[in-house]
Design an enzyme around this catalytic site. Structure first.
Site: not given
Ligand code: BEZ
Length: 212
Positions: A45
């Site tokens: 994210c």
């Molecule tokens: C991420 O943004 O890295 C992420 C968020 C939730 C689950 C897996 C990855």
């Protein structure tokens, strides 16, 4: 609620990092992108919001307003934005909704319980100036989206809106476009003075009409 292409994007009011927003008022006459991410302070994210911020001028050029959403609270968003700016070498200027009560996530069906009971998946909607949904994509939490591809689709959508053309597989800005079947060849010859390449009666190309 399932949202399909051509539906009016549901309106809402929400608390964001840029103050309270009425979605339709925020969009005004612009195109819009509403996109969810699973959670703040997560790696994928962080790169997605950073990339979106880096592409600010590209979105502005296309008259697109961006709005992000997750179910985390405002104070968490505000702290995380500092990290995004630092690590992605950018400045996030678009608002991020704090959808703590999941109002937006529910309206746009962004929580897929068999993927996660609590977090939004990576949903993205492109909305036209008529407030209708033009594109909807859903990615899993583990895969960051390709925002250059989102820009490519917006280029295609905007050409379609203005010139009644479609774009072929893997089309990129500057390449020939397709004359839609609803336009007769006689009309197409008048409408597209740069000329037609007729491969089959149903497969007709013309140079991208908005370029010199
Ligand atoms: C991420 O943004 O890295 C992420 C968020 C939730 C689950 C897996 C990855």
């Amino acid at each position: 609620m399932t949202i399909r292409l051509g539906d009016i994007a549901p309106n809402f009011t929400a608390k964001t990092t840029e103050g309270e927003i009425d979605f339709h008022q925020y969009l005004g006459d612009s195109w819009g992108i509403l996109f969810s991410h699973p959670a703040d302070y997560t790696p994928v994210c962080t790169t997605e919001l950073g990339k979106t911020a880096q592409l600010k001028d590209e979105f502005a050029k296309r008259n697109v307003k961006v709005l992000a959403v997750s179910v985390d609270p405002l104070d968490k968003h505000e702290g995380w934005v500092k990290d995004i700016n630092e690590t992605q070498h950018t400045t996030v200027t678009f608002p991020i909704i704090a959808d703590v009560d999941r109002n937006v996530a529910t309206l746009y069906d962004m929580i897929h319980p068999n993927a996660s009971e609590t977090f939004t998946v990576r949903s993205l909607f492109v909305i036209g100036p008529d407030k209708k949904v033009k594109l909807s994509i859903t990615y899993p939490a583990s895969t960051g989206r390709n925002f250059v591809e989102v820009l490519r689709v917006i280029d295609s959508l905007q050409l379609t809106a203005k010139y009644s053309v479609a774009t072929p597989a893997d089309w990129k800005h500057g390449e020939d476009v397709i004359v839609v079947p609803a336009v007769s060849t006689a009309d197409a010859e008048k409408k597209f003075p740069k000329g037609l390449k007729i491969v089959k009666p149903y497969l007709r190309y013309t140079p991208q009409p908005d370029l010199q």
